[in-house]
Design a protein around this motif. Structure first.
Motif, short mmCIF file in Angstrom:
data_model
loop_
_atom_site.label_atom_id
_atom_site.label_comp_id
_atom_site.label_asym_id
_atom_site.label_seq_id
_atom_site.Cartn_x
_atom_site.Cartn_y
_atom_site.Cartn_z
N LEU A 76 0.71 -1.21 0.21
CA LEU A 76 -0.02 0.14 0.01
C LEU A 76 0.87 1.25 0.02
O LEU A 76 0.52 2.29 -0.78
CB LEU A 76 -0.92 0.08 1.11
N ARG A 77 1.71 1.18 0.58
CA ARG A 77 2.84 2.64 0.55
C ARG A 77 3.37 2.69 -0.61
O ARG A 77 3.48 3.73 -1.06
CB ARG A 77 4.07 2.09 1.79
N GLU A 78 3.86 1.43 -1.27
CA GLU A 78 4.45 1.78 -2.72
C GLU A 78 3.24 2.09 -3.55
O GLU A 78 3.48 2.96 -4.48
CB GLU A 78 4.84 0.58 -2.91
N ILE A 83 1.28 6.90 -6.90
CA ILE A 83 0.02 7.79 -7.23
C ILE A 83 0.33 9.26 -6.59
O ILE A 83 0.15 10.24 -7.66
CB ILE A 83 -1.29 7.28 -6.46
N GLY A 84 1.25 9.56 -5.73
CA GLY A 84 1.65 10.87 -5.31
C GLY A 84 2.50 11.34 -6.35
O GLY A 84 2.66 12.37 -6.63
N TYR A 141 10.29 2.00 -4.84
CA TYR A 141 10.56 2.60 -6.22
C TYR A 141 10.69 4.01 -5.85
O TYR A 141 10.67 4.84 -7.05
CB TYR A 141 9.19 2.28 -6.77
N CYS A 142 11.01 4.39 -4.62
CA CYS A 142 11.34 5.98 -4.43
C CYS A 142 12.66 6.30 -5.25
O CYS A 142 13.64 5.80 -5.11
CB CYS A 142 11.54 6.20 -3.07
N PRO A 143 12.53 7.34 -6.18
CA PRO A 143 13.74 7.63 -6.89
C PRO A 143 14.67 8.47 -5.91
O PRO A 143 14.63 8.83 -5.00
CB PRO A 143 13.22 8.66 -7.80
N ALA A 144 15.99 7.98 -6.33
CA ALA A 144 17.02 8.41 -5.28
C ALA A 144 17.53 9.77 -5.83
O ALA A 144 18.70 9.98 -6.34
CB ALA A 144 18.28 7.39 -5.44
#
Length: 285
Positions: A76-78, A83-84, A141-144
């Motif tokens: 859910l976090r991902e 979406i954000g 999947y948070c971009p670095a």
């Protein structure tokens, strides 16, 4: 249930949008965009901020929809993070590349998700606890990519927007929301109550937007002046403070994001009332 899910998702999105618009329209705010001026910002306007808020309605509705009656999880976090990020792209599209609400997408997105997990029935305390739990989960999947907020948190050792969320939004539960309710109870107008809530945030938050622009000296000045306003409560002083913040290039953008989040948490509680009142509420937002 699906109808309830759709109804609440749309309602939560409308409340989120309305909270963002009410934050920017609140006047006078020191160093921030409002109905009088653009504060310390050269690239923002009231209309641009309003357009941005309206464009994010769909983002918040999607976050609410996938979160409905769920529990915090890495998946859910991902999902809400994806979406954000799509919401950020939409924001940049309508603003011509200007960052109007990136911090608010993060904060309010988490709170929308938490409120939807409880189908609109949870207390403020339950909502912030769930939002914090969700914020602490990893996103593979948070971009670095480096951000101003990330650079400031590393440089000055402050929590920033991420830390605030992961701790369950303590500045909302301990500063802005109590101040909002106390000011209303004292008979102040809604606008004055909201201004007090904003100044309570500025007085206590290690605002990374202020640190980015002016460093610790600017943050210390902002905190002291906000606390001084809360002791005298004179709007004329707030106008002077707006001039001082603008001249010093101080923008308490992090505090503004948390004020919008405060308004969201305050408003979404109305959803817990009886169905008739709820339906009337939905038509007014």
């Amino acid at each position: 249930m699906n109808n309830d899910k759709q109804t609440f998702s749309l309602t939560a999105a409308k409340v989120a949008k309305r909270s963002l618009i009410e934050e920017v329209e609140l006047t006078p705010k020191p160093g921030l965009v409002d109905r009088s001026n653009t504060g310390a910002h050269q690239d923002l306007t009231l209309q641009l901020m309003t357009t941005s808020a309206e464009a994010l309605t769909d983002t918040f509705e999607k976050i609410a929809f996938i979160s409905y009656d769920c529990s915090p999880s890495s998946s859910l976090r991902e999902e809400i993070a994806a979406i954000g990020r799509d919401g950020e792209k939409r924001m940049f599209e309508v603003t011509g590349g200007v960052n109007t609400h990136k911090g608010a997408i993060w904060a309010i997105g988490l709170l929308v998700s938490a409120a939807s997990m409880g189908k609109g029935m949870y207390t403020v305390e339950e909502n912030v606890t769930l939002a914090g739990e969700l914020a602490r989960l990893p996103d593979r999947y948070c971009p670095a990519t480096k951000t101003n907020g990330g650079n400031v948190t590393a440089k000055y050792g402050v929590g920033g927007a991420r830390g605030e969320a992961q701790q369950g939004f303590p500045h909302i539960t301990q500063c802005s929301l109590p101040m909002l309710k106390r000011s209303r109870a004292d008979g102040l107008t809604e606008e004055k109550a909201r201004l007090n809530a904003l100044l309570a945030l500025i007085a206590h938050l290690d605002d990374t937007c202020i640190l980015h622009r002016g460093g610790p000296e600017a943050l210390s000045f902002a905190k002291k002046q906000a606390a001084l306003f809360l002791t005298n409560g004179k709007i004329d002083y707030l106008n002077t403070l707006d001039e001082d913040f603008t001249r010093r290039n101080i923008s308490p953008g992090g505090s503004a994001d948390l004020l919008a989040a405060t308004l969201f948490l305050d408003k979404i509680q109305t959803y817990k009332t009886e169905d008739k009142v709820r339906r009337e509420y939905e038509y007014t937002i």
